[in-house]
Design an enzyme around this catalytic site. Structure first.
Site, PDB file in Angstrom:
ATOM      1  N   HIS A   1       0.830  -1.209   0.000  1.00 55.35           N
ATOM      2  CA  HIS A   1       0.000   0.000   0.000  1.00 55.35           C
ATOM      3  C   HIS A   1       0.865   1.260   0.000  1.00 55.35           C
ATOM      4  O   HIS A   1       0.572   2.240  -0.695  1.00 55.35           O
ATOM      5  CB  HIS A   1      -0.938  -0.037   1.214  1.00 55.35           C
ATOM      6  CG  HIS A   1      -1.699   1.235   1.429  1.00 55.35           C
ATOM      7  ND1 HIS A   1      -1.387   2.123   2.420  1.00 55.35           N
ATOM      8  CD2 HIS A   1      -2.748   1.776   0.763  1.00 55.35           C
ATOM      9  CE1 HIS A   1      -2.223   3.149   2.366  1.00 55.35           C
ATOM     10  NE2 HIS A   1      -3.052   2.966   1.367  1.00 55.35           N
TER      11      HIS A   1
ATOM     12  N   GLU B   1       2.104   1.795  -3.361  1.00 58.48           N
ATOM     13  CA  GLU B   1       1.025   2.332  -4.201  1.00 58.48           C
ATOM     14  C   GLU B   1       1.006   3.860  -4.100  1.00 58.48           C
ATOM     15  O   GLU B   1       0.866   4.566  -5.100  1.00 58.48           O
ATOM     16  CB  GLU B   1      -0.305   1.728  -3.753  1.00 58.48           C
ATOM     17  CG  GLU B   1      -1.513   2.223  -4.526  1.00 58.48           C
ATOM     18  CD  GLU B   1      -2.669   2.563  -3.614  1.00 58.48           C
ATOM     19  OE1 GLU B   1      -3.104   3.733  -3.639  1.00 58.48           O
ATOM     20  OE2 GLU B   1      -3.139   1.676  -2.882  1.00 58.48           O
ATOM     21  N   HIS B   2       1.160   4.384  -2.887  1.00 56.82           N
ATOM     22  CA  HIS B   2       1.226   5.840  -2.722  1.00 56.82           C
ATOM     23  C   HIS B   2       2.454   6.420  -3.438  1.00 56.82           C
ATOM     24  O   HIS B   2       2.384   7.469  -4.059  1.00 56.82           O
ATOM     25  CB  HIS B   2       1.294   6.195  -1.226  1.00 56.82           C
ATOM     26  CG  HIS B   2      -0.035   6.232  -0.551  1.00 56.82           C
ATOM     27  ND1 HIS B   2      -0.534   7.360   0.057  1.00 56.82           N
ATOM     28  CD2 HIS B   2      -0.984   5.273  -0.392  1.00 56.82           C
ATOM     29  CE1 HIS B   2      -1.729   7.088   0.567  1.00 56.82           C
ATOM     30  NE2 HIS B   2      -2.016   5.830   0.318  1.00 56.82           N
TER      31      HIS B   2
ATOM     32  N   GLU C   1      -4.007   8.185   7.126  1.00 53.68           N
ATOM     33  CA  GLU C   1      -5.001   7.304   6.513  1.00 53.68           C
ATOM     34  C   GLU C   1      -5.377   6.184   7.487  1.00 53.68           C
ATOM     35  O   GLU C   1      -6.545   5.841   7.659  1.00 53.68           O
ATOM     36  CB  GLU C   1      -4.458   6.713   5.205  1.00 53.68           C
ATOM     37  CG  GLU C   1      -5.459   5.837   4.488  1.00 53.68           C
ATOM     38  CD  GLU C   1      -4.950   5.252   3.178  1.00 53.68           C
ATOM     39  OE1 GLU C   1      -5.708   4.518   2.539  1.00 53.68           O
ATOM     40  OE2 GLU C   1      -3.793   5.516   2.787  1.00 53.68           O
TER      41      GLU C   1
END
Lengths: 440, 454
Positions: free
Chosen positions: B73, B76-77, B153
């Site tokens: 993840h 992904e950022h 997040e």
């Protein structure tokens, strides 16, 4: 490949790109006076229908929650059917029906295959749900308790608490001030007869809009709209909502909560649907906080400093002044710094407006992306409902790009200066950074 | 299994209830493979002059190990943070300038990047995706900044959401050695301690054309898409891929029960049982039967849980079932519920287990079976309204290694399920010794929960 060069090449292509027209919208009225909007969409053998009433929580008057509960109970009993029978009738044929209410609208949404036998059952069921709900006492009590639990559960969500506090702050005594779900003390008192009365007044043909998108002919669409509205009382259209006082009721509200993050909302009631300033405000906000990664708020608060995951602003046009909202969540100890940044960005934008370059980019993005917004039945029916409910001219989609392209830096600056007042924005802060007791 | 989205509007999308249904028929999908092993799937849909382009990588949180949980993840950022030719943010800027919408999401078994854009701009998307497939910069300063964003997040999605917190603890209890043990977004401490090298290693290991699938749905011709894909992805070098270790979940030898004390107003309970998925099942019919069973319990207002627990006995205010048959590894059949105000978590747990027992002792009715099948058939048609979703199905099936053709087998698989089969899977999998129960115990405390990684 040089990306800068690529952008130039692409932008030259853009001006040459074809004008994408919106779908062909047909409009008429049913015999009982309900407005109908229809778009034929023959590619998939399915039909979406929405029946929309001006029966949202803005009509709650002295009974916050009555609109929400009325909407929730429609499928719990209608005609000779109980909740189990209604659910089975629809689900046995794969139809999907749901009801819901926001501040302006109460909506019944139906999705069905267009197979004749199945469609017949789906429509027959939906028309009885709309016109002959029975509000059985046991079901009312049960759903009331569920709604009360939902209201209680909101108290564990800093985002929900912030949203409720925000609406209370910017709307003061106006009907938009109270939460869509109502408040516990009012919901507790609601009875079946209250829902019945609300239904009789608002779920009426003159207060109804029918929108359809799907694989049916005009003649079929006319028959369907008749069928869905014929059982309704003729009634009268709901009165226009009162205007919103321009001053916010409460400039700052801090609510303490044991959270890891502080939720922040900043804004005021500003824009109604069909507002002449809307396009200038919309494009301006796109630059300020509405365009995702490209926006100023996102750049300064997330990309440059890593202060928040989600940071945004938007105008939500409603029947009367809908909110301008800027929002974010950040670690408790960073809240004050983030708020200062957000205020500074808004103030600067209102005072100086965007640059020509920013405007050009935003106009490019909005106009080139137009086709994306209407590429499914689901999106189209959303637009139809909005246009029908708020009496938006039917050429809205066809003239959208033109109106966006016409917006200038001066228009944006002018509209923001007149309409957005940084020193009058309500500020709501919910979370662990707060040491003061909450305002009651 | 849930999904982490790099979204910026605070909208939480989840696939937790993914009773994914077929969107298309094989007849329309054209499949290509480049010499470097990259697969390309094209599904023409000419309803609007629009195209959805998705690049799927076969990597997600279930590929990770302790210490770097959430690195898929995080990466992904970072994929938006600059390449050899693109400045940080420039990827998004170019797409935006061209009227596109773009984002990415990470799941347990995949990471996917997508754009929705006017059909004549597809080439731009492919060019940019090819650039970041092999030329990501991974700058230390950018990583440090973005890691703060990911921590925010996590605070938003999990720390301050008692139900999400409970579900995370449930997963960590239900899965001992399976990598489904850890959350997609990662543990806070791991996020805090990411180093550029963690991301770099992950990128070098998994971001290669032979580990990627391009899915294009929309107003396009397959041959033209193939030509463009070849032009941009064809020249990328494949990598030697070392598949992740198997890590098959150990057998469960008894009930597992945990309590989660967190600031909350409303109790909540999650129950789960280990079940096979299409990828791991010896008999595919079992998986389709479990899917039908999920529909019998929770396929709408006429389904059993709504009819009997919410309306009949009025024990539950909310209840839901989730079973993801397309997971890559053995999964859980999960039931979760919020008890009514005057009921206890114990009441709802008893009621849910009674429902499961009834499925073991009695066959479901012909009407129930027919309803679930009708819903599946209708959904299959409804899916076609969303190009994005159609692409998502194809990409997902490819990414987990099932193959896109399974989308077409779904309806036949569901249609073939019998009442006896539903009873048989209920007996086999809803075993008391295999249950995991996580209960949220609301604390109206005034002190913040102890959050690690501060």
């Amino acid at each position: 490949m040089n990306m800068k060069k690529l952008i130039t090449v692409m932008s030259m292509m853009l001006w040459a790109s074809v004008v994408i027209a919106g779908p062909t919208i047909q409009q008429w009225s049913t015999t009982k006076g309900s407005k109908v909007l229809f778009v034929a969409s023959p590619e998939i053998p399915m039909l979406d229908v929405r029946v929309v009433f001006a029966a949202g929580s803005a009509r709650d008057a002295q009974q916050p929650g009555v609109a929400q509960l009325t909407s929730a109970l429609l499928m719990s009993g209608a005609g000779n059917w109980n909740a189990d029978q209604i659910a089975s009738r629809l689900e046995n044929i794969g139809a999907v029906v749901s009801t819901g209410a926001d501040r302006d609208m109460a909506t019944l949404s139906l999705r069905s295959l267009t197979d004749a036998d199945q469609l017949k059952i789906a429509l027959e069921t939906a028309s009885v749900i709309l016109s002959k709900p029975t509000f059985p006492i046991a079901d009312v009590e049960r759903d009331k308790n569920r709604l009360l639990l939902g209201i209680k559960a909101k108290q564990q969500s800093p985002g929900d608490i912030a949203a409720d506090a925000f609406y209370a702050a910017i709307y003061g005594t106006h009907a938009y001030a109270s939460p869509e779900e109502g408040v516990a003390e009012s919901v507790q008192k609601l009875k079946a007869k209250d829902l019945q009365a609300f239904h009789q007044q608002y779920y009426v043909a003159k207060n109804a809009l029918v929108v359809l998108v799907g694989d049916v002919s005009r003649a079929q669409a006319e028959a369907i709209a008749e069928q869905l509205t014929q059982g309704l009382a003729t009634g009268t259209k709901a009165a226009a909502l009162p205007t919103v006082a321009n001053k916010v009721a409460n400039l700052e509200k801090r609510i303490a909560m044991p959270t890891a993050q502080t939720h922040i909302l900043l804004g005021q009631a500003i824009v109604a649907r069909n507002d002449p300033d809307y396009f200038a405000l919309y494009v301006g906000n796109h630059i300020l906080g509405g365009s995702g990664f490209a926006s100023r708020l996102m750049q300064s608060i997330r990309e440059d400093r890593g202060l928040a995951y989600s940071v945004y602003s938007y105008f939500a046009p409603m029947a009367v002044a809908g909110p301008f909202t800027a929002g974010m969540q950040t670690r408790n100890d960073q809240a004050e710094a983030a708020i200062a940044l957000m205020r500074e960005q808004i103030k600067k934008f209102v005072e100086q407006g965007p640059t020509e370059k920013e405007l050009e980019k935003s106009i490019q993005n909005i106009t080139s992306g137009f086709a994306l917004r209407i590429d499914s039945n689901k999106e189209r029916i959303g637009y139809l409902a909005m246009m029908g409910f708020y009496d938006v001219p039917l050429d809205y989609l066809n003239t959208f790009n033109e109106k966006i392209r016409a917006v200038t830096v001066t228009d944006i600056r002018d509209a923001f200066t007149r309409r957005v007042h940084p020193e009058q924005l309500a500020l709501v802060i919910v979370g662990g950074a707060v040491t003061k007791p909450a305002n009651k | 299994m849930g999904i982490a989205l790099l979204c910026n509007a605070g909208v939480y999308n989840t696939l937790a209830h993914a009773e994914l249904l077929p969107a298309t028929t094989a007849a329309n999908v054209t499949v290509y493979e480049l010499d470097n092993g990259m697969r390309i799937l094209v599904l023409p849909d000419h309803r609007a002059p629009v195209v959805v382009s998705q690049v799927w990588y076969r990597v997600g949180s279930s590929y990770e190990h302790n210490g770097v949980t959430g690195i898929s993840h995080m990466l992904e950022h970072m994929m938006f943070k600059g390449t050899k030719k693109l400045k940080p943010g420039e990827f998004s800027e170019i797409i935006a300038f061209n009227g596109g919408e773009e984002n990415a999401f990470t799941g347990t078994d995949y990471t996917a990047y997508f754009q929705t854009i006017a059909a004549d701009r597809l080439e731009l998307c492919l060019r940019l995706e090819a650039e970041r497939m092999r030329n990501l910069k991974l700058d230390e300063t950018e990583l440090k900044k973005e890691l703060q964003v990911v921590k925010e997040e996590r605070r938003m999605r999990t720390e301050d959401n008692p139900q999400a917190l409970t579900f995370e603890q449930f997963q960590a209890t239900a899965f001992v050695n399976s990598p489904y043990h850890h959350p997609i977004i990662g543990w806070m401490d791991d996020i805090t301690n990411y180093k550029v090298n963690d991301a770099r290693e992950w990128y070098d290991r998994w971001y290669a054309p032979n580990n990627a699938i391009l899915v294009v749905v929309g107003d396009v011709q397959p041959a033209a898409v193939y030509a463009l894909a070849k032009k941009y992805f064809g020249k990328l070098k494949p990598s030697l891929l070392v598949p992740p270790k198997t890590q098959i979940e150990i057998p469960q030898l008894g009930e597992r029960r945990i309590k989660v004390h967190a600031p909350a107003e409303v109790p909540y309970v999650v129950l789960g049982y280990p079940v096979p998925v299409l990828k791991t099942a010896k008999e595919a019919w079992q998986v389709y039967a479990l899917d039908v069973l999920a529909g019998v319990l929770d396929g709408g207002d006429s389904a059993r849980l709504s009819r009997e627990l919410i309306r009949g006995q009025q024990i539950a205010a909310q209840v839901s079932v989730s079973y993801d048959m397309y997971d890559r590894l053995n999964s859980s059949f999960v039931l979760s519920a919020v008890p009514n105000d005057n009921k206890k978590v114990a009441d709802i747990e008893t009621a849910l287990r009674q429902q499961l027992n009834k499925l073991k002792t009695h066959k479901i009715s012909a009407e129930e079976l027919a309803r679930v099948k009708a819903q599946v058939l209708a959904s299959e048609v409804y899916q076609r309204d969303s190009m994005f979703y159609q692409g998502m199905r194809l990409g997902l099936l490819e990414a987990v290694g099932l193959g896109w053709q399974r989308a077409d087998e779904y309806v036949a698989g569901i249609k073939a399920v019998t009442a006896e089969q539903v009873q048989s899977v209920a007996k086999e999998y809803f075993v008391d010794q295999h249950v995991t129960v996580a209960e949220l115990v609301p604390q109206s405390s005034i002190t913040a929960p102890n959050v690690s990684g501060e």
